[in-house]
Motif scaffolding. Sequence first.
Motif: not given
Length: 80
Positions: A39-59
């Motif tokens: 569950y903890k690993r999943g939460a960290d992975l979810k946060a990573r995916c959200e951050a990478k999506l935000k970076e892509a959206e900003e670009k």
Amino acid sequence: MNDKPVEEMSFEEAMAELEKVVGDLERGDVSLEESINLYKRGADLKARCEAKLKEAEEKVAAITLDSEGNPDGLKPVEGL
């Protein structure tokens, strides 16, 4: 589970592992302690995916188009 640090994963790597973590948790055939770790690993992975999506959206948002609808270069995005 992948030993690669979450902060070093690409979006695709993090998403693939997140799907595996969710599958493992849904099956329910792991111990309570392992479920907590997953569950903890999943939460960290979810946060990573959200951050990478935000970076892509900003670009993508930073791309400007000329009068003919063609990319006209990049404008700076605040905070980057």
